[in-house]
Design a protein around this motif. Structure first.
Motif, PDB file in Angstrom:
ATOM      1  N   UNK A 122       0.811  -1.215   0.000  1.00 23.07           N
ATOM      2  CA  UNK A 122       0.000   0.000   0.000  1.00 23.07           C
ATOM      3  C   UNK A 122       0.849   1.271   0.000  1.00 23.07           C
ATOM      4  N   UNK A 123       2.032   1.191   0.629  1.00 19.02           N
ATOM      5  CA  UNK A 123       2.911   2.366   0.701  1.00 19.02           C
ATOM      6  C   UNK A 123       4.047   2.317  -0.314  1.00 19.02           C
ATOM      7  N   UNK A 124       4.037   1.302  -1.186  1.00 13.56           N
ATOM      8  CA  UNK A 124       5.032   1.183  -2.252  1.00 13.56           C
ATOM      9  C   UNK A 124       6.460   1.192  -1.696  1.00 13.56           C
ATOM     10  N   UNK A 125       6.687   0.298  -0.732  1.00 13.50           N
ATOM     11  CA  UNK A 125       7.985   0.221  -0.075  1.00 13.50           C
ATOM     12  C   UNK A 125       8.548  -1.196  -0.159  1.00 13.50           C
ATOM     13  N   UNK A 126       9.853  -1.289  -0.406  1.00 16.60           N
ATOM     14  CA  UNK A 126      10.551  -2.570  -0.421  1.00 16.60           C
ATOM     15  C   UNK A 126      11.921  -2.392   0.196  1.00 16.60           C
ATOM     16  N   UNK A 127      12.476  -3.504   0.657  1.00 19.17           N
ATOM     17  CA  UNK A 127      13.830  -3.456   1.198  1.00 19.17           C
ATOM     18  C   UNK A 127      13.876  -3.817   2.661  1.00 19.17           C
ATOM     19  N   UNK A 128      15.091  -4.036   3.145  1.00 20.50           N
ATOM     20  CA  UNK A 128      15.313  -4.384   4.545  1.00 20.50           C
ATOM     21  C   UNK A 128      15.685  -3.148   5.346  1.00 20.50           C
ATOM     22  N   UNK A 129      15.132  -2.998   6.551  1.00 24.80           N
ATOM     23  CA  UNK A 129      15.479  -1.833   7.382  1.00 24.80           C
ATOM     24  C   UNK A 129      16.942  -1.863   7.799  1.00 24.80           C
ATOM     25  N   UNK A 130      17.559  -0.718   7.816  1.00 24.19           N
ATOM     26  CA  UNK A 130      18.918  -0.590   8.329  1.00 24.19           C
ATOM     27  C   UNK A 130      18.861  -0.490   9.850  1.00 24.19           C
ATOM     28  N   UNK A 131      20.030  -0.662  10.488  1.00 26.89           N
ATOM     29  CA  UNK A 131      20.103  -0.600  11.941  1.00 26.89           C
ATOM     30  C   UNK A 131      20.754   0.692  12.388  1.00 26.89           C
ATOM     31  N   UNK A 132      20.250   1.252  13.471  1.00 29.86           N
ATOM     32  CA  UNK A 132      20.829   2.463  14.040  1.00 29.86           C
ATOM     33  C   UNK A 132      22.036   2.111  14.896  1.00 29.86           C
ATOM     34  N   UNK A 133      22.666   3.114  15.477  1.00 30.92           N
ATOM     35  CA  UNK A 133      23.846   2.884  16.307  1.00 30.92           C
ATOM     36  C   UNK A 133      23.529   2.058  17.549  1.00 30.92           C
ATOM     37  N   UNK A 134      22.304   2.203  18.048  1.00 26.46           N
ATOM     38  CA  UNK A 134      21.921   1.410  19.226  1.00 26.46           C
ATOM     39  C   UNK A 134      21.222   0.110  18.831  1.00 26.46           C
ATOM     40  N   UNK A 135      21.434  -0.310  17.577  1.00 24.44           N
ATOM     41  CA  UNK A 135      20.971  -1.617  17.088  1.00 24.44           C
ATOM     42  C   UNK A 135      19.445  -1.727  16.975  1.00 24.44           C
ATOM     43  N   UNK A 136      18.790  -0.591  16.719  1.00 28.90           N
ATOM     44  CA  UNK A 136      17.352  -0.605  16.472  1.00 28.90           C
ATOM     45  C   UNK A 136      17.089  -0.419  14.978  1.00 28.90           C
ATOM     46  N   UNK A 137      15.980  -0.986  14.500  1.00 31.11           N
ATOM     47  CA  UNK A 137      15.646  -0.889  13.080  1.00 31.11           C
ATOM     48  C   UNK A 137      15.163   0.519  12.729  1.00 31.11           C
ATOM     49  N   UNK A 138      15.622   1.003  11.586  1.00 34.68           N
ATOM     50  CA  UNK A 138      15.213   2.317  11.101  1.00 34.68           C
ATOM     51  C   UNK A 138      14.066   2.128  10.105  1.00 34.68           C
ATOM     52  N   UNK A 139      12.916   2.755  10.339  1.00 30.99           N
ATOM     53  CA  UNK A 139      11.756   2.556   9.455  1.00 30.99           C
ATOM     54  C   UNK A 139      12.034   3.014   8.026  1.00 30.99           C
ATOM     55  N   UNK A 140      11.380   2.372   7.071  1.00 29.91           N
ATOM     56  CA  UNK A 140      11.397   2.822   5.694  1.00 29.91           C
ATOM     57  C   UNK A 140      10.377   3.946   5.540  1.00 29.91           C
ATOM     58  N   UNK A 141      10.694   4.932   4.705  1.00 28.65           N
ATOM     59  CA  UNK A 141       9.849   6.127   4.601  1.00 28.65           C
ATOM     60  C   UNK A 141       9.360   6.333   3.178  1.00 28.65           C
ATOM     61  N   UNK A 142       8.075   6.643   3.054  1.00 31.76           N
ATOM     62  CA  UNK A 142       7.499   7.093   1.786  1.00 31.76           C
ATOM     63  C   UNK A 142       6.356   8.054   2.090  1.00 31.76           C
ATOM     64  N   UNK A 143       6.191   9.050   1.254  1.00 34.49           N
ATOM     65  CA  UNK A 143       5.180  10.096   1.429  1.00 34.49           C
ATOM     66  C   UNK A 143       5.318  10.802   2.784  1.00 34.49           C
ATOM     67  N   UNK A 144       6.541  10.801   3.315  1.00 40.86           N
ATOM     68  CA  UNK A 144       6.795  11.463   4.589  1.00 40.86           C
ATOM     69  C   UNK A 144       6.390  10.660   5.806  1.00 40.86           C
ATOM     70  N   UNK A 145       6.003   9.386   5.615  1.00 41.25           N
ATOM     71  CA  UNK A 145       5.534   8.554   6.719  1.00 41.25           C
ATOM     72  C   UNK A 145       6.518   7.405   6.956  1.00 41.25           C
ATOM     73  N   UNK A 146       7.167   7.347   8.115  1.00 40.28           N
ATOM     74  CA  UNK A 146       8.025   6.196   8.439  1.00 40.28           C
ATOM     75  C   UNK A 146       7.160   4.969   8.696  1.00 40.28           C
ATOM     76  N   UNK A 147       7.555   3.838   8.097  1.00 40.91           N
ATOM     77  CA  UNK A 147       6.748   2.618   8.170  1.00 40.91           C
ATOM     78  C   UNK A 147       7.596   1.433   8.621  1.00 40.91           C
ATOM     79  N   UNK A 148       6.955   0.542   9.360  1.00 38.75           N
ATOM     80  CA  UNK A 148       7.606  -0.705   9.748  1.00 38.75           C
ATOM     81  C   UNK A 148       6.603  -1.842   9.600  1.00 38.75           C
ATOM     82  N   UNK A 149       7.083  -2.952   9.030  1.00 40.72           N
ATOM     83  CA  UNK A 149       6.218  -4.093   8.778  1.00 40.72           C
ATOM     84  C   UNK A 149       7.040  -5.369   8.732  1.00 40.72           C
ATOM     85  N   UNK A 150       6.388  -6.475   9.049  1.00 38.06           N
ATOM     86  CA  UNK A 150       7.026  -7.779   8.906  1.00 38.06           C
ATOM     87  C   UNK A 150       7.344  -8.045   7.449  1.00 38.06           C
ATOM     88  N   UNK A 151       6.600  -7.403   6.552  1.00 39.25           N
ATOM     89  CA  UNK A 151       6.827  -7.562   5.122  1.00 39.25           C
ATOM     90  C   UNK A 151       8.185  -7.071   4.661  1.00 39.25           C
TER      91      UNK A 151
END
Length: 325
Positions: A122-151
């Motif tokens: 629905x948000x036209x997003x693909x790819x694996x999230x990168x990790x931050x310095x504290x080892x947390x996942x960085x959301x993928x962003x489209x249309x200005x909205x950060x998104x996180x999904x099992x997908x």
């Protein structure tokens, strides 16, 4: 008071037994029997009170404490008792509608439907999230909205064949191990139904309110009501009901047809005492743009369909404000 009465009766019973052993008359024996009955009743009250107290203590220890998500001011869950009613499409356009109403607000989108994640499409997003310095996942962003999904973590055609514990672990990671930054709203696309995932999320996260999505069809409304009642049981405010696919308008003659019935969700909202947030029509543009990963609020912001979602977003904001007063 109960304990005092219990010990006093015990003392009287001992006196009665003593007298009964000396006089051995019928009157005293009857009094002793009466005291025995009262004693047993008081013992029952004391035991029952003790059992209830222990149950409360065990429940308090067993229930997890709700914790806020780091950086997120308000969490809005979008749920439905049934699949196929347009919940995910509503969640996406609600998030974008919140941003459209007030550009100064930051909004995130979390997809907790582990078995059938829809947000990447629905948000036209693909790819694996990168990790931050504290080892947390960085959301993928489209249309200005950060998104996180099992997908984002599995292949598109890969089936998630997991048991409950693995699903709970995945949900915990999606909720707690994501670097959301600073968000005014986090819209959570919940899986359909009222099972383990829903309970886990509502018991572990501090939630501002829930939005229930349903079609006007009687079968869908039955499950929508169960969903609303579930949130009430776990003390999550129900912000209101959205009636999706409320009416179909022919693109040629513009005749309107209520394919799934009319005003079912509005009537249900009145019945269970929650707000009616608005209608969303059954429209070809919504389906086509959703399949292309271009939500209607973004692709056709001035259309009547986009306005319907913005009205829902405005009603959600008002419901949140009403809870504060």
């Amino acid at each position: 008071m109960i304990l005092f009465t219990y010990y006093r009766l015990l003392h009287l019973l001992r006196i009665s037994d003593s007298k009964a052993s000396i006089f051995r008359n019928g009157t005293v024996l009857k009094q002793g029997t009466c005291c025995c009955l009262h004693l047993k009743q008081c013992q029952g009250l004391v035991d029952k009170k003790g059992v209830l107290d222990r149950q409360k203590q065990q429940m308090a220890r067993g229930l997890p404490k709700q914790k806020p998500i780091t950086g997120v001011k308000q969490v809005i869950v979008v749920a439905s008792g049934k699949g196929g009613v347009g919940k995910s499409t509503t969640a996406v356009n609600l998030a974008l509608g919140l941003m459209a109403i007030d550009r100064s607000k930051s909004v995130g989108l979390l997809d907790t439907d582990v078995y059938g994640p829809s947000i990447p499409k629905l948000m036209n997003l693909k790819g694996n999230p990168e990790l931050s310095e504290d080892n947390r996942m960085i959301p993928l962003i489209n249309y200005g909205v950060p998104c996180m999904s099992m997908g984002f973590l599995v292949e598109d055609a890969y089936p998630i064949v997991w048991r409950g514990l693995m699903v709970m672990s995945a949900i915990e990671r999606l909720v707690r191990q994501v670097d959301w930054g600073s968000l005014d709203y986090l819209v959570v696309d919940m899986p359909p139904g009222t099972g383990d995932v829903q309970l886990s999320i509502t018991q572990n996260i501090s939630i501002a309110g829930a939005v229930i999505v349903s079609t006007p069809q009687d079968v869908a409304l039955l499950d929508a009501r169960r969903g609303a009642e579930m949130f009430k049981k776990v003390n999550v405010p129900v912000l209101g009901l959205v009636q999706n696919m409320s009416v179909f308008q022919c693109p040629n003659c513009h005749h309107q047809t209520h394919i799934f019935g009319s005003n079912g969700a509005r009537q249900l909202a009145e019945t269970i005492g929650v707000k009616f947030l608005g209608d969303v029509p059954l429209h070809l543009n919504i389906r086509e743009m959703s399949d292309k990963g271009q939500p209607i609020v973004i692709s056709s912001p001035d259309s009547s369909e986009a306005e319907a979602y913005k009205k829902v977003a405005s009603a959600v904001i008002q419901s949140l404000e009403d809870l504060k007063t």
